[in-house]
Design a protein around this motif. Structure first.
Motif, PDB file in Angstrom:
ATOM      1  N   ILE A  28       0.812  -1.140   0.065  1.00  0.00           N
ATOM      2  CA  ILE A  28       0.081  -0.228   0.057  1.00  0.00           C
ATOM      3  C   ILE A  28       1.013   1.250  -0.040  1.00  0.00           C
ATOM      4  CG2 ILE A  28      -1.825   1.444   1.347  1.00  0.00           C
ATOM      5  CD1 ILE A  28      -2.924  -1.406   0.050  1.00  0.00           C
ATOM      6  N   LEU A  29       0.636   2.105  -1.053  1.00  0.00           N
ATOM      7  CA  LEU A  29       1.187   3.277  -0.981  1.00  0.00           C
ATOM      8  C   LEU A  29       0.184   4.437  -0.958  1.00  0.00           C
ATOM      9  CD1 LEU A  29       3.746   5.250  -1.944  1.00  0.00           C
ATOM     10  CD2 LEU A  29       2.879   5.224  -4.256  1.00  0.00           C
ATOM     11  N   THR A  30       0.450   5.139   0.144  1.00  0.00           N
ATOM     12  CA  THR A  30      -0.516   6.513   0.513  1.00  0.00           C
ATOM     13  C   THR A  30      -0.242   7.927  -0.407  1.00  0.00           C
ATOM     14  OG1 THR A  30      -1.260   5.303   2.504  1.00  0.00           O
ATOM     15  CG2 THR A  30      -1.754   7.657   2.122  1.00  0.00           C
ATOM     16  N   ILE A  31      -1.070   8.243  -1.045  1.00  0.00           N
ATOM     17  CA  ILE A  31      -0.731   9.740  -1.653  1.00  0.00           C
ATOM     18  C   ILE A  31      -1.653  10.614  -1.463  1.00  0.00           C
ATOM     19  CG2 ILE A  31       0.397   8.541  -3.754  1.00  0.00           C
ATOM     20  CD1 ILE A  31      -2.203   9.221  -5.296  1.00  0.00           C
ATOM     21  N   ILE A  88      -2.855   9.936   8.426  1.00  0.00           N
ATOM     22  CA  ILE A  88      -2.760   9.047   7.475  1.00  0.00           C
ATOM     23  C   ILE A  88      -2.096   9.822   6.160  1.00  0.00           C
ATOM     24  CG2 ILE A  88      -4.333   8.092   5.428  1.00  0.00           C
ATOM     25  CD1 ILE A  88      -6.805   7.979   7.433  1.00  0.00           C
ATOM     26  N   SER A  89      -2.256  10.855   5.897  1.00  0.00           N
ATOM     27  CA  SER A  89      -1.359  11.650   4.882  1.00  0.00           C
ATOM     28  C   SER A  89       0.122  11.727   5.308  1.00  0.00           C
ATOM     29  CB  SER A  89      -2.136  12.752   4.533  1.00  0.00           C
ATOM     30  OG  SER A  89      -1.971  13.707   5.369  1.00  0.00           O
ATOM     31  N   LYS A  90       0.228  11.957   6.512  1.00  0.00           N
ATOM     32  CA  LYS A  90       1.580  12.449   7.225  1.00  0.00           C
ATOM     33  C   LYS A  90       1.886  13.926   6.722  1.00  0.00           C
ATOM     34  CE  LYS A  90       2.986   8.038   8.594  1.00  0.00           C
ATOM     35  NZ  LYS A  90       1.668   7.127   8.232  1.00  0.00           N
ATOM     36  N   ASN A  91       1.060  14.728   6.275  1.00  0.00           N
ATOM     37  CA  ASN A  91       1.295  15.925   5.730  1.00  0.00           C
ATOM     38  C   ASN A  91       0.028  16.809   5.790  1.00  0.00           C
ATOM     39  OD1 ASN A  91       2.315  18.444   4.199  1.00  0.00           O
ATOM     40  ND2 ASN A  91       3.753  16.914   2.973  1.00  0.00           N
ATOM     41  N   ASP A  95      -2.023  18.033   2.229  1.00  0.00           N
ATOM     42  CA  ASP A  95      -3.035  16.857   1.979  1.00  0.00           C
ATOM     43  C   ASP A  95      -4.460  17.320   1.385  1.00  0.00           C
ATOM     44  OD1 ASP A  95      -4.775  17.299   4.065  1.00  0.00           O
ATOM     45  OD2 ASP A  95      -3.576  16.042   5.193  1.00  0.00           O
ATOM     46  N   GLN A  96      -4.663  18.690   1.675  1.00  0.00           N
ATOM     47  CA  GLN A  96      -6.042  19.372   0.886  1.00  0.00           C
ATOM     48  C   GLN A  96      -7.311  18.585   1.319  1.00  0.00           C
ATOM     49  OE1 GLN A  96      -4.379  19.609  -3.258  1.00  0.00           O
ATOM     50  NE2 GLN A  96      -4.679  21.885  -2.955  1.00  0.00           N
ATOM     51  N   GLY A  97      -7.242  17.650   2.516  1.00  0.00           N
ATOM     52  CA  GLY A  97      -8.342  16.869   2.918  1.00  0.00           C
ATOM     53  C   GLY A  97      -8.473  15.485   2.069  1.00  0.00           C
ATOM     54  N   VAL A  98      -7.614  15.360   1.611  1.00  0.00           N
ATOM     55  CA  VAL A  98      -7.655  14.118   0.454  1.00  0.00           C
ATOM     56  C   VAL A  98      -6.441  13.008   0.413  1.00  0.00           C
ATOM     57  CG1 VAL A  98      -8.098  13.263  -1.788  1.00  0.00           C
ATOM     58  CG2 VAL A  98      -9.331  15.208  -1.206  1.00  0.00           C
ATOM     59  N   ALA A  99      -6.909  11.806   0.602  1.00  0.00           N
ATOM     60  CA  ALA A  99      -5.671  10.917   0.678  1.00  0.00           C
ATOM     61  C   ALA A  99      -6.243   9.641  -0.072  1.00  0.00           C
ATOM     62  CB  ALA A  99      -4.852  10.466   1.912  1.00  0.00           C
ATOM     63  N   LEU A 100      -5.228   8.677  -0.583  1.00  0.00           N
ATOM     64  CA  LEU A 100      -5.770   7.730  -1.387  1.00  0.00           C
ATOM     65  C   LEU A 100      -4.623   6.653  -1.252  1.00  0.00           C
ATOM     66  CD1 LEU A 100      -7.588   6.489  -3.581  1.00  0.00           C
ATOM     67  CD2 LEU A 100      -5.896   7.183  -5.140  1.00  0.00           C
ATOM     68  N   ASP A 101      -5.242   5.460  -0.760  1.00  0.00           N
ATOM     69  CA  ASP A 101      -4.156   4.204  -0.550  1.00  0.00           C
ATOM     70  C   ASP A 101      -4.545   3.500  -2.010  1.00  0.00           C
ATOM     71  OD1 ASP A 101      -3.713   4.848   2.179  1.00  0.00           O
ATOM     72  OD2 ASP A 101      -5.356   3.475   2.737  1.00  0.00           O
TER      73      ASP A 101
END
Length: 269
Positions: A28-31, A88-91, A95-101
């Protein structure tokens, strides 16, 4: 991205269930960020796993499109407080309120690689490569080359973020990447399985023309300014140099990485 649960340096003590959980998580890579997440969801070759949204996001066309695309691809859509999403984003600032695994099938832990160790392999390892563009271009070259994988420590290198993704031209999502907590420990473990390690250094005893074409081999690229660390050079059995003309002292690490990654295709008799 990091391994979780905490890495155990003695894989023999890990249960099969524990190893299976680590291996699944390692893929899993989270962006994060609206543009990177939107671009990722638009690519047919990417397998999203979970879309994370801050519950403070206002309903908008872009957010709604993300939700539709994620659901169409079978991904879960989860809502979090702003604080929870930042964990989750660690930033939280970007992150602008959005992250994707994203599920990256080429990602694995060192333990998983050791459990299915090939008889022959060529691995490119990076030691404190901190520039995202350099790391992204190295990933792209390794992915396109005959190399088995990239060995990437969790600490000390650039984070796998939007800048790395852009520099890799999307190759990050399909590259074979072995994650490890500590590069020196990883090299020693692979050496115990018969691997030879070559540290890239000026005036090395080996050149691209006489590197081995069989066996288990690790080629270590160093930091943009300081090169391969003294500890890693000490651990490696050999040094590898790239002869240069016109008194040029060194190459950009991503260029050097490309030459090493493709060396076996361009060997002269």
């Amino acid at each position: 991205m990091s391994e979780n649960p905490k890495y155990n340096n003695n894989p023999k003590q890990d249960s099969a269930k524990y190893l299976q959980k680590k291996a699944a998580f390692a893929k899993i890579l989270t962006i994060y960020g609206r543009k990177p997440v939107t671009e990722a969801l638009e690519q047919n070759t990417i397998a999203p796993y979970r879309l994370h949204l801050a519950d403070s996001n206002k309903p908008a066309g872009l957010i709604n499109t993300m939700i539709e695309q994620a659901k169409d691809k079978g991904a879960d859509v989860l809502y979090h407080s702003r604080a929870a999403l930042s964990r989750i984003s660690k930033n939280s600032k970007q992150d602008q309120g959005v992250a994707l695994d994203i599920q990256c099938q080429g990602f694995q832990t060192l333990s998983e690689f050791e459990h299915h160790l090939p008889e022959h392999f060529d691995i490119i390892a990076v030691d404190a490569v901190t520039n995202p563009q350099n790391l992204g271009m190295i990933i792209r070259s390794v992915c396109a080359s005959p190399c088995t994988a990239l060995l990437l420590p969790e600490q000390g290198c650039a984070k796998l973020d939007a800048l790395v993704i852009k520099a890799s031209a999307g190759a990050l999502f399909k590259a074979n990447i072995i994650r490890c907590p500590d590069l020196n420990d990883a090299i020693e473990r692979l050496q115990n399985s018969g691997a030879q390690a070559f540290a890239l250094a000026g005036g090395g005893e080996y050149t691209l023309q006489n590197l081995p074409l069989t066996g288990r081999n690790i080629y270590v690229l160093g930091n943009e300014t300081h090169g391969v660390s003294a500890q890693i050079i000490k651990t490696c059995q050999h040094t590898l140099g790239i002869p240069m003309a016109n008194d040029v002292e060194s190459l950009n690490v991503s260029i050097a990485g490309s030459l090493v990654a493709f060396h076996r295709l361009y060997r002269t008799p």
